[in-house]
Design a protein around this motif. Structure first.
Motif, PDB file in Angstrom:
ATOM      1  N   LEU A   1       7.454  13.801  -5.751  1.00 38.01           N
ATOM      2  CA  LEU A   1       7.292  13.360  -7.140  1.00 38.01           C
ATOM      3  C   LEU A   1       6.835  11.902  -7.201  1.00 38.01           C
ATOM      4  O   LEU A   1       5.987  11.548  -8.026  1.00 38.01           O
ATOM      5  CB  LEU A   1       8.605  13.530  -7.899  1.00 38.01           C
ATOM      6  CG  LEU A   1       9.059  14.967  -8.186  1.00 38.01           C
ATOM      7  CD1 LEU A   1      10.413  14.961  -8.898  1.00 38.01           C
ATOM      8  CD2 LEU A   1       8.023  15.714  -9.026  1.00 38.01           C
ATOM      9  N   LEU A   2       7.384  11.079  -6.326  1.00 36.69           N
ATOM     10  CA  LEU A   2       6.971   9.669  -6.289  1.00 36.69           C
ATOM     11  C   LEU A   2       5.505   9.542  -5.904  1.00 36.69           C
ATOM     12  O   LEU A   2       4.742   8.796  -6.538  1.00 36.69           O
ATOM     13  CB  LEU A   2       7.841   8.889  -5.309  1.00 36.69           C
ATOM     14  CG  LEU A   2       7.476   7.419  -5.099  1.00 36.69           C
ATOM     15  CD1 LEU A   2       7.635   6.626  -6.393  1.00 36.69           C
ATOM     16  CD2 LEU A   2       8.332   6.808  -3.988  1.00 36.69           C
ATOM     17  N   ALA A   3       5.093  10.290  -4.882  1.00 32.46           N
ATOM     18  CA  ALA A   3       3.712  10.202  -4.401  1.00 32.46           C
ATOM     19  C   ALA A   3       2.710  10.604  -5.473  1.00 32.46           C
ATOM     20  O   ALA A   3       1.598  10.062  -5.536  1.00 32.46           O
ATOM     21  CB  ALA A   3       3.542  11.064  -3.161  1.00 32.46           C
ATOM     22  N   HIS A   4       3.081  11.559  -6.330  1.00 32.15           N
ATOM     23  CA  HIS A   4       2.156  12.061  -7.348  1.00 32.15           C
ATOM     24  C   HIS A   4       2.397  11.447  -8.723  1.00 32.15           C
ATOM     25  O   HIS A   4       1.798  11.879  -9.711  1.00 32.15           O
ATOM     26  CB  HIS A   4       2.263  13.581  -7.430  1.00 32.15           C
ATOM     27  CG  HIS A   4       1.753  14.282  -6.201  1.00 32.15           C
ATOM     28  ND1 HIS A   4       2.579  14.637  -5.154  1.00 32.15           N
ATOM     29  CD2 HIS A   4       0.498  14.651  -5.839  1.00 32.15           C
ATOM     30  CE1 HIS A   4       1.859  15.216  -4.210  1.00 32.15           C
ATOM     31  NE2 HIS A   4       0.601  15.234  -4.594  1.00 32.15           N
ATOM     32  N   SER A   5       3.268  10.444  -8.803  1.00 33.21           N
ATOM     33  CA  SER A   5       3.535   9.801 -10.077  1.00 33.21           C
ATOM     34  C   SER A   5       2.399   8.846 -10.432  1.00 33.21           C
ATOM     35  O   SER A   5       1.512   8.576  -9.617  1.00 33.21           O
ATOM     36  CB  SER A   5       4.852   9.017 -10.009  1.00 33.21           C
ATOM     37  OG  SER A   5       4.694   7.833  -9.236  1.00 33.21           O
ATOM     38  N   ASP A   6       2.440   8.321 -11.649  1.00 29.06           N
ATOM     39  CA  ASP A   6       1.409   7.374 -12.073  1.00 29.06           C
ATOM     40  C   ASP A   6       1.800   5.927 -11.774  1.00 29.06           C
ATOM     41  O   ASP A   6       1.184   4.987 -12.283  1.00 29.06           O
ATOM     42  CB  ASP A   6       1.084   7.551 -13.562  1.00 29.06           C
ATOM     43  CG  ASP A   6       2.307   7.366 -14.456  1.00 29.06           C
ATOM     44  OD1 ASP A   6       3.387   7.000 -13.936  1.00 29.06           O
ATOM     45  OD2 ASP A   6       2.181   7.577 -15.674  1.00 29.06           O
ATOM     46  N   TYR A   7       2.821   5.734 -10.936  1.00 30.99           N
ATOM     47  CA  TYR A   7       3.185   4.385 -10.520  1.00 30.99           C
ATOM     48  C   TYR A   7       2.050   3.771  -9.707  1.00 30.99           C
ATOM     49  O   TYR A   7       1.369   4.478  -8.962  1.00 30.99           O
ATOM     50  CB  TYR A   7       4.440   4.412  -9.639  1.00 30.99           C
ATOM     51  CG  TYR A   7       5.760   4.539 -10.371  1.00 30.99           C
ATOM     52  CD1 TYR A   7       5.832   5.027 -11.675  1.00 30.99           C
ATOM     53  CD2 TYR A   7       6.951   4.181  -9.747  1.00 30.99           C
ATOM     54  CE1 TYR A   7       7.047   5.144 -12.326  1.00 30.99           C
ATOM     55  CE2 TYR A   7       8.173   4.289 -10.386  1.00 30.99           C
ATOM     56  CZ  TYR A   7       8.213   4.773 -11.676  1.00 30.99           C
ATOM     57  OH  TYR A   7       9.401   4.899 -12.325  1.00 30.99           O
TER      58      TYR A   7
END
Length: 267
Positions: free
Chosen positions: A181-187
Motif C-alpha cells: 500500500l505504501l509503494a502504490h500510495s500517492d506519497y
C-alpha cells in the motif's frame, strides 16, 4: 487491589496519546499521559470520555518531538500545571520548533533513555529507538509486577528493543504500514523511503517479526498502534500479528485514530 491499566485516546499520524494508570491500595492512584498530539480541547474531550479530568494527571511523558506526539503537550501541561518529561534532545527540538515562549514556565524533567525512573507508583523503564528524531525514547511501564511495553515509532527492531519488551504482560506495538500500500500510495518517493527506512516506521511484517523474537510467555494483551490511514488497514495489521500468536485476528486489539481503544486492566 493493585492494578495497572491503560487506554489509547487515539493513535496515528493525526495524533497520539496513551493514558496509563497505576492504582494502589485505598485511594492511591498515579496517572500519566504518554504523548499528546491532540489540541487542548480535543484531548480534554478524549480524557473525559475515559472518565479522567486533565488536572488529575501526574505527568505528561513525550517520546519525541514530532507534532503528532507533542503538538498539544505544552498547552495541556501549562493549563493544568502538569510536569512534562522527555529526553534532553526532544526538549531541545521542541523549543526550536515551538519557540521559547511556548516552552516558558513549564516544569520539565529530563529523561535518560538508559535510566529507570518513577512517577508516583509507576516505574518507567526507557529505551532508545532508531527514529528520525533528535533523541527518541520508548518505554515499559511497571506496577504491581505487571509490565506494559509501548513501541510506536521506530524504523527497525534493535537488540535493545527486544531486551526491554521481553516478558511484557501487554504490548502496544506499532504497525504503521503495509509495504504494498505504501509503494502504490500517492506519497512522494522521498517520504516513502523515509517511512520504510531504518529510521522510519515499522511495517506490519516488521512488527510481526519483532513480536516473533520476543519472550511472550506472559503476554495477555496486544494492540496494534500508529496505523497509517492511507497505507494500512486494521485487518492487515491484525492478521500479521495474529499469525505469530496463532490466534484469530479478532483477538488483536487496534488503536484507532479516532477512538483509540478502551481501558485494559492488568491485575
Amino acid at each position: 487491589m493493585q492494578t495497572l491499566r491503560y487506554t489509547s485516546l487515539g493513535s496515528g499520524s493525526e495524533g497520539n496519546a496513551l493514558l496509563i494508570e497505576a492504582a494502589g491500595d485505598g485511594e492511591s492512584r498515579s496517572r500519566l499521559l504518554l504523548d499528546c498530539g491532540f489540541g487542548l480541547r480535543d484531548v480534554t474531550r478524549r480524557l473525559a470520555e475515559r472518565g479522567v479530568a486533565p488536572e488529575s494527571l501526574d505527568a505528561i511523558l513525550v517520546t519525541h518531538e514530532h507534532n503528532d506526539h507533542v503538538g498539544g503537550a505544552l498547552r495541556l501541561a501549562r493549563r493544568h500545571g502538569i510536569a512534562l518529561y522527555c529526553s534532553h534532545g526532544t526538549w531541545t527540538s521542541v523549543v526550536q520548533s515551538q519557540g521559547a515562549a511556548a516552552a516558558a514556565d513549564l516544569s520539565v524533567r529530563f529523561v535518560c533513555s538508559h535510566t529507570a525512573f518513577s512517577v508516583g507508583d509507576l516505574e518507567i523503564q526507557p529505551f532508545p529507538v532508531p527514529h528520525d528524531a533528535r533523541e527518541p525514547t520508548q518505554f515499559v511501564f511497571v506496577h504491581a509486577g505487571k509490565r506494559l511495553g509501548v513501541l510506536t515509532d521506530t524504523g527497525c527492531a534493535t537488540a535493545c528493543i527486544v531486551e526491554h519488551l521481553n516478558g511484557c504482560d501487554a504490548l502496544v506495538l506499532e504497525c504503521n504500514h503495509d509495504p504494498q500500500l505504501l509503494a502504490h500510495s500517492d506519497y512522494p518517493d522521498r517520504l516513502k523511503r523515509r517511512i520504510a527506512g531504518d529510521y522510519g516506521h515499522l511495517s506490519n511484517a516488521a512488527a510481526a517479526d519483532l513480536l516473533d523474537r520476543l519472550d511472550r510467555s506472559r503476554l495477555q494483551h496486544l494492540h496494534a498502534a500508529h496505523l497509517s490511514r492511507q497505507n494500512n488497514r486494521p485487518e492487515l495489521a491484525a492478521a500479521a500479528l495474529a499469525e505469530v500468536l496463532r490466534v484469530s485476528a479478532a483477538d488483536i486489539g487496534i488503536a484507532s485514530q479516532d477512538e483509540g481503544f478502551d481501558w485494559v486492566t492488568l491485575a
